[in-house]
Design a protein around this motif. Structure first.
Motif, mmCIF file in Angstrom:
data_model
loop_
_atom_site.group_PDB
_atom_site.id
_atom_site.type_symbol
_atom_site.label_atom_id
_atom_site.label_comp_id
_atom_site.label_asym_id
_atom_site.label_seq_id
_atom_site.Cartn_x
_atom_site.Cartn_y
_atom_site.Cartn_z
ATOM 1 N N ALA A 63 -29.053 12.862 -34.011
ATOM 2 C CA ALA A 63 -27.624 13.183 -34.013
ATOM 3 C C ALA A 63 -27.384 14.555 -33.392
ATOM 4 C CB ALA A 63 -27.073 13.140 -35.434
ATOM 5 N N GLN A 64 -28.268 15.504 -33.683
ATOM 6 C CA GLN A 64 -28.130 16.834 -33.097
ATOM 7 C C GLN A 64 -28.298 16.783 -31.589
ATOM 8 O OE1 GLN A 64 -30.995 19.771 -34.431
ATOM 9 N NE2 GLN A 64 -29.493 21.402 -34.255
ATOM 10 N N ALA A 65 -29.233 15.968 -31.107
ATOM 11 C CA ALA A 65 -29.426 15.823 -29.660
ATOM 12 C C ALA A 65 -28.204 15.187 -29.012
ATOM 13 C CB ALA A 65 -30.670 14.980 -29.384
ATOM 14 N N ALA A 66 -27.624 14.187 -29.677
ATOM 15 C CA ALA A 66 -26.419 13.535 -29.144
ATOM 16 C C ALA A 66 -25.259 14.516 -29.065
ATOM 17 C CB ALA A 66 -26.046 12.335 -30.007
ATOM 18 N N LEU A 67 -25.160 15.404 -30.053
ATOM 19 C CA LEU A 67 -24.090 16.401 -30.059
ATOM 20 C C LEU A 67 -24.310 17.442 -28.968
ATOM 21 C CD1 LEU A 67 -21.605 17.754 -31.338
ATOM 22 C CD2 LEU A 67 -23.166 18.881 -32.952
ATOM 23 N N LYS A 68 -25.544 17.938 -28.844
ATOM 24 C CA LYS A 68 -25.831 18.983 -27.861
ATOM 25 C C LYS A 68 -25.575 18.519 -26.432
ATOM 26 C CE LYS A 68 -29.253 21.785 -30.342
ATOM 27 N NZ LYS A 68 -30.672 22.228 -30.363
ATOM 28 N N ALA A 69 -25.703 17.220 -26.193
ATOM 29 C CA ALA A 69 -25.539 16.686 -24.841
ATOM 30 C C ALA A 69 -24.079 16.521 -24.452
ATOM 31 C CB ALA A 69 -26.266 15.344 -24.726
ATOM 32 N N ARG A 70 -23.156 16.906 -25.344
ATOM 33 C CA ARG A 70 -21.739 16.651 -25.089
ATOM 34 C C ARG A 70 -20.893 17.914 -25.211
ATOM 35 N NH1 ARG A 70 -24.218 12.179 -26.431
ATOM 36 N NH2 ARG A 70 -23.511 10.281 -25.396
ATOM 37 N N PRO A 71 -19.725 17.937 -24.544
ATOM 38 C CA PRO A 71 -18.893 19.150 -24.515
ATOM 39 C C PRO A 71 -18.499 19.662 -25.897
ATOM 40 C CG PRO A 71 -18.150 17.589 -22.851
ATOM 41 C CD PRO A 71 -19.183 16.871 -23.674
ATOM 42 N N LEU A 72 -18.436 18.788 -26.902
ATOM 43 C CA LEU A 72 -18.006 19.219 -28.228
ATOM 44 C C LEU A 72 -18.888 20.355 -28.747
ATOM 45 C CD1 LEU A 72 -15.927 18.423 -30.477
ATOM 46 C CD2 LEU A 72 -17.786 17.153 -31.555
ATOM 47 N N ALA A 73 -20.168 20.341 -28.386
ATOM 48 C CA ALA A 73 -21.089 21.368 -28.874
ATOM 49 C C ALA A 73 -20.788 22.746 -28.284
ATOM 50 C CB ALA A 73 -22.528 20.970 -28.557
ATOM 51 N N GLN A 74 -20.030 22.795 -27.186
ATOM 52 C CA GLN A 74 -19.741 24.063 -26.511
ATOM 53 C C GLN A 74 -18.429 24.682 -26.978
ATOM 54 O OE1 GLN A 74 -22.323 24.951 -24.738
ATOM 55 N NE2 GLN A 74 -23.209 22.916 -25.069
ATOM 56 N N ILE A 75 -17.704 24.019 -27.863
ATOM 57 C CA ILE A 75 -16.399 24.506 -28.322
ATOM 58 C C ILE A 75 -16.554 25.187 -29.676
ATOM 59 C CG2 ILE A 75 -14.015 23.839 -28.857
ATOM 60 C CD1 ILE A 75 -14.445 21.323 -27.186
ATOM 61 N N ASP A 76 -15.868 26.322 -29.867
ATOM 62 C CA ASP A 76 -15.899 26.997 -31.166
ATOM 63 C C ASP A 76 -15.410 26.048 -32.251
ATOM 64 O OD1 ASP A 76 -16.832 29.302 -30.016
ATOM 65 O OD2 ASP A 76 -14.835 30.201 -29.791
ATOM 66 N N ALA A 77 -16.158 25.976 -33.336
ATOM 67 C CA ALA A 77 -15.866 25.001 -34.388
ATOM 68 C C ALA A 77 -14.444 25.142 -34.932
ATOM 69 C CB ALA A 77 -16.878 25.138 -35.529
#
Length: 308
Positions: A23-37
């Motif tokens: 799940a962490q790998a799936a998140l890191k591969a997508r723009p959502l991971a680059q946005i401030d929470a």
């Protein structure tokens, strides 16, 4: 954020630890991971959900999303954007049940001409091998047997997960092309890497619809390319039981009752190519000689020209 969530569960079971990692790998591969929470909106989450649904089977996409949702809940943020009621998963993919009228050779060529170049390769791959969209999205380097010229489609990515692992013949120059785009030596390749990174079912489906409109031919979906492939197998007079096995149909009646279209103007070399591919997958003829350097670094351009 997600790492803090993982650290909050210091002794997970091996299966849970694997789920966290995936799940962490799936998140890191997508723009959502680059946005401030604290600035993430429901639209950002919806884009993340759509991307997951375009790559993974519905259950897998939901599982990864639920992990990210739980990670947000673990933070001290005043709201959880993943819990926003406006965030919705796409409807389950019932593509095998849609009414299909596959394009004939002329219509297919027109569709290709009007597709953007990055989608042309994907259209040709699906039309030549009959994989479902989610199977293409989840295809891993480790699923490729380039010397045996086969694709091993995992059970977890087949419809209903009931068809078991199946082998699909790599026809024409596709084995050489796939070898060329994953240039490191076989022993250095990441077997868990995605074969077609960035492929998204929904984006590709939209490109297909626009292409058909520009080409002024009947509407065409990626699944109609799968229908076209299986119909050509039947038209090549390959044993229906073998066609069902390659297509991943649990029931022979599905193959015999559904794929009865008649495609006009199909070049004879296409049918011969399919017969040869099915022959070596089923062991009826020897596997062709394989030259790993045949395409060098120009695999994409040569394949495009060869299949035009």
């Amino acid at each position: 954020m997600y790492q803090a969530y993982i650290d909050g569960h210091p002794t997970p079971s091996p299966s849970v630890e694997k789920l966290h990692r995936q799940a962490q790998a799936a998140l890191k591969a997508r723009p959502l991971a680059q946005i401030d929470a604290d600035t993430i909106t429901h639209a950002d989450v919806q884009e993340f959900v759509t991307s997951l649904a375009g790559q993974y089977a519905p259950a897998t996409a939901r599982k990864y999303f639920d992990q990210v949702k739980a990670a947000f809940a673990f933070t001290d943020l005043p709201r959880n954007p993943c819990a926003d009621p406006r965030v919705r998963f796409p409807l389950p993919d019932d593509e095998d049940d849609e009414a299909v009228d596959p394009p004939d050779w002329t219509e297919y060529q027109l569709l290709l001409q009007h597709l953007p170049e990055r989608h042309q390769i994907m259209a040709m791959f699906i039309e030549r091998h009959g994989l479902r969209g989610r199977e293409v999205a989840g295809l891993l380097v480790g699923d490729l047997d380039l010397r045996g010229r086969t694709i091993r489609v995992a059970r977890s990515r087949t419809k209903g997960r009931t068809g078991g692992r199946r082998s699909v013949p790599l026809v024409g120059l596709w084995a050489e092309y796939l070898d060329a785009i994953h240039l490191p030596a076989v022993e250095l390749r990441d077997m868990d890497a995605v074969v077609f990174p960035g492929f998204n079912q929904n984006t590709f489906r939209g490109a297909m619809a626009r292409s058909a409109k520009r080409a002024k031919v009947k509407a065409c979906t990626p699944h109609q390319l799968r229908h076209r492939y299986i119909t050509m197998l039947m038209q090549a007079r390959i044993d229906p039981a073998l066609v069902a096995k390659i297509a991943g149909h649990r029931k022979l009646s599905v193959t015999q009752d559904t794929y009865t279209h008649v495609l006009h103007g199909e070049p004879l070399w296409r049918l011969d190519e399919l017969r040869a591919g099915v022959g070596w997958v089923s062991g009826l003829v020897p596997v062709p000689a394989f030259d790993a350097d045949v395409l060098g670094g120009h695999g994409s351009a040569i394949l495009h020209g060869a299949l035009a």
